[in-house]
Every structure is written in structure tokens, then in C-alpha cells.
Design a protein around this motif. Sequence first.
Motif, mmCIF file in Angstrom:
data_model
loop_
_atom_site.group_PDB
_atom_site.id
_atom_site.type_symbol
_atom_site.label_atom_id
_atom_site.label_comp_id
_atom_site.label_asym_id
_atom_site.label_seq_id
_atom_site.Cartn_x
_atom_site.Cartn_y
_atom_site.Cartn_z
ATOM 1 N N HIS A 172 0.818 -1.214 0.000
ATOM 2 C CA HIS A 172 0.000 0.000 0.000
ATOM 3 C C HIS A 172 0.846 1.254 0.000
ATOM 4 O O HIS A 172 0.345 2.353 0.237
ATOM 5 C CB HIS A 172 -0.994 -0.023 1.167
ATOM 6 C CG HIS A 172 -2.206 -0.827 0.868
ATOM 7 N ND1 HIS A 172 -3.219 -1.056 1.767
ATOM 8 C CD2 HIS A 172 -2.575 -1.476 -0.258
ATOM 9 C CE1 HIS A 172 -4.167 -1.793 1.212
ATOM 10 N NE2 HIS A 172 -3.791 -2.068 -0.009
ATOM 11 N N LEU A 174 2.048 1.817 -2.816
ATOM 12 C CA LEU A 174 1.850 2.029 -4.260
ATOM 13 C C LEU A 174 0.442 2.538 -4.565
ATOM 14 O O LEU A 174 -0.524 2.103 -3.938
ATOM 15 C CB LEU A 174 2.051 0.704 -5.006
ATOM 16 C CG LEU A 174 3.430 0.063 -4.915
ATOM 17 C CD1 LEU A 174 3.389 -1.341 -5.509
ATOM 18 C CD2 LEU A 174 4.485 0.923 -5.608
ATOM 19 N N GLY A 175 0.366 3.437 -5.546
ATOM 20 C CA GLY A 175 -0.943 3.819 -6.064
ATOM 21 C C GLY A 175 -1.809 4.549 -5.056
ATOM 22 O O GLY A 175 -1.299 5.231 -4.159
ATOM 23 N N LYS A 176 -3.121 4.382 -5.220
ATOM 24 C CA LYS A 176 -4.033 5.139 -4.354
ATOM 25 C C LYS A 176 -5.395 4.448 -4.303
ATOM 26 O O LYS A 176 -5.630 3.498 -5.049
ATOM 27 C CB LYS A 176 -4.185 6.569 -4.860
ATOM 28 C CG LYS A 176 -4.913 6.718 -6.180
ATOM 29 C CD LYS A 176 -4.911 8.162 -6.697
ATOM 30 C CE LYS A 176 -5.813 9.037 -5.877
ATOM 31 N NZ LYS A 176 -7.254 8.742 -6.047
ATOM 32 N N THR A 177 -6.261 4.945 -3.427
ATOM 33 C CA THR A 177 -7.654 4.496 -3.417
ATOM 34 C C THR A 177 -8.449 5.496 -4.252
ATOM 35 O O THR A 177 -8.103 6.672 -4.331
ATOM 36 C CB THR A 177 -8.203 4.475 -1.978
ATOM 37 O OG1 THR A 177 -8.043 5.769 -1.401
ATOM 38 C CG2 THR A 177 -7.465 3.454 -1.125
ATOM 39 N N PRO A 187 -4.200 8.606 -1.277
ATOM 40 C CA PRO A 187 -3.690 9.896 -0.819
ATOM 41 C C PRO A 187 -3.607 10.881 -1.955
ATOM 42 O O PRO A 187 -3.420 10.491 -3.098
ATOM 43 C CB PRO A 187 -2.302 9.572 -0.290
ATOM 44 C CG PRO A 187 -1.864 8.410 -1.104
ATOM 45 C CD PRO A 187 -3.110 7.613 -1.365
ATOM 46 N N GLU A 198 7.724 3.275 2.693
ATOM 47 C CA GLU A 198 7.070 4.529 3.100
ATOM 48 C C GLU A 198 5.732 4.301 3.819
ATOM 49 O O GLU A 198 5.357 5.048 4.719
ATOM 50 C CB GLU A 198 6.822 5.336 1.825
ATOM 51 C CG GLU A 198 6.595 6.808 2.018
ATOM 52 C CD GLU A 198 6.314 7.467 0.657
ATOM 53 O OE1 GLU A 198 6.863 6.991 -0.365
ATOM 54 O OE2 GLU A 198 5.512 8.410 0.639
ATOM 55 N N ASN A 202 4.968 6.231 7.192
ATOM 56 C CA ASN A 202 3.800 7.119 7.326
ATOM 57 C C ASN A 202 2.892 6.682 8.471
ATOM 58 O O ASN A 202 2.410 7.485 9.252
ATOM 59 C CB ASN A 202 2.984 7.133 6.035
ATOM 60 C CG ASN A 202 3.695 7.877 4.938
ATOM 61 O OD1 ASN A 202 4.583 8.671 5.184
ATOM 62 N ND2 ASN A 202 3.324 7.588 3.703
ATOM 63 N N MET A 227 -3.550 9.043 3.445
ATOM 64 C CA MET A 227 -4.715 8.357 4.002
ATOM 65 C C MET A 227 -4.337 6.925 4.375
ATOM 66 O O MET A 227 -3.348 6.389 3.874
ATOM 67 C CB MET A 227 -5.883 8.346 3.012
ATOM 68 C CG MET A 227 -5.655 7.596 1.706
ATOM 69 S SD MET A 227 -5.783 5.788 1.800
ATOM 70 C CE MET A 227 -7.511 5.605 2.076
ATOM 71 N N MET A 228 -5.114 6.371 5.275
ATOM 72 C CA MET A 228 -5.001 4.950 5.603
ATOM 73 C C MET A 228 -6.407 4.379 5.688
ATOM 74 O O MET A 228 -7.323 5.022 6.197
ATOM 75 C CB MET A 228 -4.292 4.738 6.951
ATOM 76 C CG MET A 228 -2.806 5.045 6.928
ATOM 77 S SD MET A 228 -1.899 3.788 6.021
ATOM 78 C CE MET A 228 -0.310 4.620 5.840
ATOM 79 N N LEU A 229 -6.536 3.164 5.188
ATOM 80 C CA LEU A 229 -7.793 2.440 5.360
ATOM 81 C C LEU A 229 -7.890 1.999 6.823
ATOM 82 O O LEU A 229 -6.857 1.861 7.488
ATOM 83 C CB LEU A 229 -7.803 1.189 4.474
ATOM 84 C CG LEU A 229 -7.680 1.413 2.979
ATOM 85 C CD1 LEU A 229 -7.335 0.114 2.283
ATOM 86 C CD2 LEU A 229 -8.953 2.007 2.414
ATOM 87 N N ASP A 232 -5.562 -0.758 7.223
ATOM 88 C CA ASP A 232 -4.162 -0.310 7.301
ATOM 89 C C ASP A 232 -3.858 0.113 8.737
ATOM 90 O O ASP A 232 -2.874 -0.300 9.345
ATOM 91 C CB ASP A 232 -3.918 0.919 6.402
ATOM 92 C CG ASP A 232 -4.055 0.651 4.920
ATOM 93 O OD1 ASP A 232 -4.496 1.588 4.198
ATOM 94 O OD2 ASP A 232 -3.726 -0.449 4.464
HETATM 95 C C1 LIG Z 1 2.671 6.321 1.089
HETATM 96 C C2 LIG Z 1 1.425 7.164 0.859
HETATM 97 O O1 LIG Z 1 0.377 6.243 0.559
HETATM 98 C C3 LIG Z 1 -0.355 5.758 1.626
HETATM 99 O O2 LIG Z 1 -0.107 6.085 2.766
HETATM 100 C C4 LIG Z 1 -1.415 4.738 1.312
HETATM 101 C C5 LIG Z 1 -2.133 4.192 2.362
HETATM 102 N N1 LIG Z 1 -3.089 3.275 2.158
HETATM 103 C C6 LIG Z 1 -3.376 2.854 0.902
HETATM 104 C C7 LIG Z 1 -4.384 1.869 0.746
HETATM 105 C C8 LIG Z 1 -4.671 1.403 -0.494
HETATM 106 C C9 LIG Z 1 -3.996 1.882 -1.598
HETATM 107 C C10 LIG Z 1 -2.994 2.839 -1.465
HETATM 108 C C11 LIG Z 1 -2.694 3.353 -0.190
HETATM 109 C C12 LIG Z 1 -1.681 4.320 0.032
HETATM 110 N N2 LIG Z 1 -0.973 4.805 -1.045
#
Ligand SMILES: CCOC(=O)c1cnc2ccccc2c1N
Length: 290
Positions: A172, A174-177, A187, A198, A202, A227-229, A232
Motif C-alpha cells: 500500500h 503504491l498507487g491510491k484508493t 492519498p 514509506e 507514514n 490516508m489509511m484504510l 491499514d
Molecule cells: C505512502 C502514501 O500512501 C499511503 O499512505 C497509502 C495508504 N493506504 C493505501 C491503501 C490502499 C492503496 C494505497 C494506499 C496508500 N498509497
Amino acid sequence: ALHLAQAEDGKGLDDFQKVYNAIAEKLRDEDEFDGYIGYGPNLVRLSWHVSGTFDKNDNSGGSFGGTYRFKKEADDPANKGLQNAARFLEPIAKKFPWISHGDLYTLAGVTALQEMQGPKIPWRPGRVDADEKDAPENGRLPDASKDGNYVRHYFGRFGFSDQEIVALLGAHCLGKTHLENSGYEGPWGAATNTFTNEFFVNLLNENWKLEKNDAGNEQYNSNKGYMMLPTDYGLIQDGKFKKYVEKYAKDQDAFFEDFKSAYVKLLENGIDFSKLGKAYVFKTLDEQDS
Ligand SMILES: CCOC(=O)c1cnc2ccccc2c1N
Ligand code: HEM
């Protein structure tokens, strides 16, 4: 019984390196996708989703049969957004018709991780396409709104330890939600296409606020736009998980090593590779630039 791996006849390292290179070149070429994140994170998520349906109780689901190619599995609401990765792979599947879908989906995740400066991931071929009737029913992928105990129980289905679970979730970084895919957003601006520790840094360093997002779902946001789920965040609420978060935040090499092992286990769950030789380790494009 486990599925017996049967490698595509007569195909060896050079053949699979050609598939790797075709995916890697397309990744470089189509870099504008999703606000210049590119397809890498989406391909990694696809490789996890096609494997995460595995159930060790009856050896159903998992990456072997390539059943994501059927609507029954692809249309699982949990797979929303992965149509992008599937569309990305269509021309690759046409160019290399001899590779099975299970091998293609997993090889694409390995390629994306290595091209995003992640660890070298040993990979073995031999997944054989199964029929639509073998596609797992929807609902086998995890619910992001839950806590650490849910995550431990969920991955217990595959036989993963606390350490393996924390390492795997490091993806997580990588990428984003995307709100339209999963009901979570962010994020903002911090989404990356480089594999690092990272996510753990974070988790420990930001001050997280639980907020309702525009879809009405609760997520943790930081003042830097990270952000965090809830799942997470569960990794630092639960003491047994937290010690691994601290280990990986301090030591990226340890994270890379443990992620590699857990990711291989995820992609190979339910498959007997004993008839095959050793795994392939592919060169990155940079390592091949003559
Ligand atoms: C390092 C900055 O990204 C984050 O802290 C972060 C946190 N949770 C995620 C959950 C799902 C997909 C991507 C996510 C993500 N990129
Ligand atoms: C508790 C287990 C997990 C939950 C609940 C979860 C949930 C999610 C959610 C909700 C998203 C956002 C999807 C979207 O809105 O587009 C996401 C994205 C992602 N997940 Fe997970 N995930 C889990 C485990 C994993 C694992 C084990 C991996 C890989 C090893 C992984 C890799 C990714 C990646 C790379 C993305 C970004 C995809 C993109 O940017 O398109 N996740 N995850």
C-alpha cells in the motif's frame, strides 16, 4: 489436492523474459494513466486479487486457473478498477498466446514491482486455465472497513503469519484508493509508483484523524494529505502487528526480503511446483539496456 504446475511446453527463461519486457515497455510508454501514477500499482493489485480468492480449506480459488478472465470473477465489486489492468494486458496476451492467464496475471505483478524498483521476485510458470465453473464466487476479498483482528483472521485462511501479513500490506505504498472504485479516496498527491517502506514510515509518523469521506465511509487522514484504510490503521492498533511495522519502517531491506517471500507465497498458494525446476528471476529493463 494441490494443482500440479505444468509449464507452457518448451518455454524457458528467455520466453518469459520477452513477456516481462513487453509488459515493462508498455508500462514505461503509458505513463500518464491515473494522474501519471501509471499502471504499475493496478497490475500489482490485480496479481493479489487473482490470488487472494484462494481458500486452503478446499483449495478453491487462487491464481492457478486464471478465472479472473470470466465476468463472474472480474465483476466482483471488490475488483472494481482492475478493468484497467485487464485492458492493459489484452495486447500482451495476444502477442504471447501461449502463456496461460494465471501466469500472465501473476507475471504482470512481478514485472510491475521490479520495474517500480521493488525487490527481485522469483517466479514460476505452470498455471493452467480452468473453466468458468471453477471461478470462485464473489466475496472472498477483504473488507477495508474492518480492524486488525479481522485482517489476522482473513489472512489466516491462506496460512499467513502476523509478519507475513504486515509485509504484504506494505504494497500500500503504491498507487491510491479511488472513491468510485472502493468508496475510499486518496492519498492526494502522495500516491507513488516506487516501491519503498514509506507505508510503514507514514503509519508511524503521521498523526491520523478518523474522518468520514464523501462516500460516507470512515478513513484515516493526515494533514499531509495521506490516508489509511481502517485495515491499514489496524496494523498499529494491534500490538503484535505493530512491532513488524516498526521493524519495516526502520529497515527497508528487511521489508523487501519479507515482502518478496510473502508475495511469492500469495501468488503460488495452492499450486504444486515440485515438478518444475528453480524459479525464474527476471532482469529489469534497466539491467538489459545494452
Ligand atoms: C505512502 C502514501 O500512501 C499511503 O499512505 C497509502 C495508504 N493506504 C493505501 C491503501 C490502499 C492503496 C494505497 C494506499 C496508500 N498509497
Ligand atoms: C486487508 C487487506 C487489504 C485490503 C482491505 C485492501 C484494500 C484496498 C483498497 C480499498 C484499495 C483501493 C482500490 C481503489 O479504490 O482503486 C486498495 C488498493 C491497492 N491495494 Fe490493497 N488491500 C489489501 C491488501 C493488499 C495486498 C496484500 C496487496 C498486494 C500485495 C495490495 C495492493 C494494493 C495496491 C498496489 C493498490 C493500489 C491500486 C491502484 O492504485 O490502482 N493490497 N487496496
